[in-house]
Design an enzyme around this catalytic site. Structure first.
Site: not given
Length: 194
Positions: A79, A87-89
């Site tokens: 992620n 950042i994939c959040l």
């Protein structure tokens, strides 16, 4: 307009709790819209023992808009982009709420290190490795932690701060430290002779 009083309060809160959480946030300069976050790698993960630097930029709408965060320290994780540190959040995107703070965002990133979500990857190559060759993923993530997130590779900000406190300009300190491979004493000799 950024709520700077709130940012100051958040920085004080992080400062008070840094010993228990290990999470630190500090301004990059006098501008409170540019910050540096440090999170320790979670125990029992390939990131354990690492210290990860995160670049934080506060948008004008903060806290009503999420902070922009990306890893400065290279990290091998489904992620997190192994190239750019993106950042994939969800809470850094559409699930942000003004009730959240810089510290809760950094805690969420730390939790993401513990529990990757390969079904929603930022880095497809890492996600595929995580799903198909888990042991290789663990070895690679551990190797990257050893190479990029351990004490010998970190501490740059502390060195910069000490040299800047001696009266040298930030940009010159950074370029000099880079030129001498991070050796603070050599950097100081070079700065004094220039």
């Amino acid at each position: 307009m950024i709520d700077f009083a709130r940012v100051q309060k958040e920085l004080q809160e992080c400062g008070r709790e840094k010993d228990s959480s290990g999470i630190r946030v500090s301004p990059k300069s006098d501008n409170l819209a540019r910050l540096t976050g440090i999170i320790p790698g979670p125990l029992g993960t390939p990131y354990e023992g690492g210290s990860f630097e995160i670049d934080i930029t506060l948008p004008d709408g903060y806290p009503f808009e999420p902070p922009k965060m990306k890893f400065v320290t290279k990290v091998w994780h489904p992620n997190i982009s192994s190239q750019s540190g993106a950042i994939c959040l969800d809470i850094l995107k559409d699930q942000w709420s003004p009730a959240l703070t810089l510290k809760t965002a950094l805690l969420s990133i730390q939790a993401l290190l513990s529990a990757p979500e390969p079904g929603d990857p930022q880095d497809a190559v890492v996600a595929q490795q995580y799903l198909r060759e888990y042991q290789t993923f663990v070895s690679t993530a551990r190797y990257w932690t050893e190479s990029f997130a351990k004490a010998s590779s970190l501490g740059v900000e502390e060195k910069v701060q000490r040299l800047v406190e001696m009266g040298f300009p930030d940009g010159l300190v950074r370029s000099t430290l880079e030129a001498v491979g991070g050796d603070e004493n050599l950097a100081l000799e070079k700065l004094l002779s220039s």
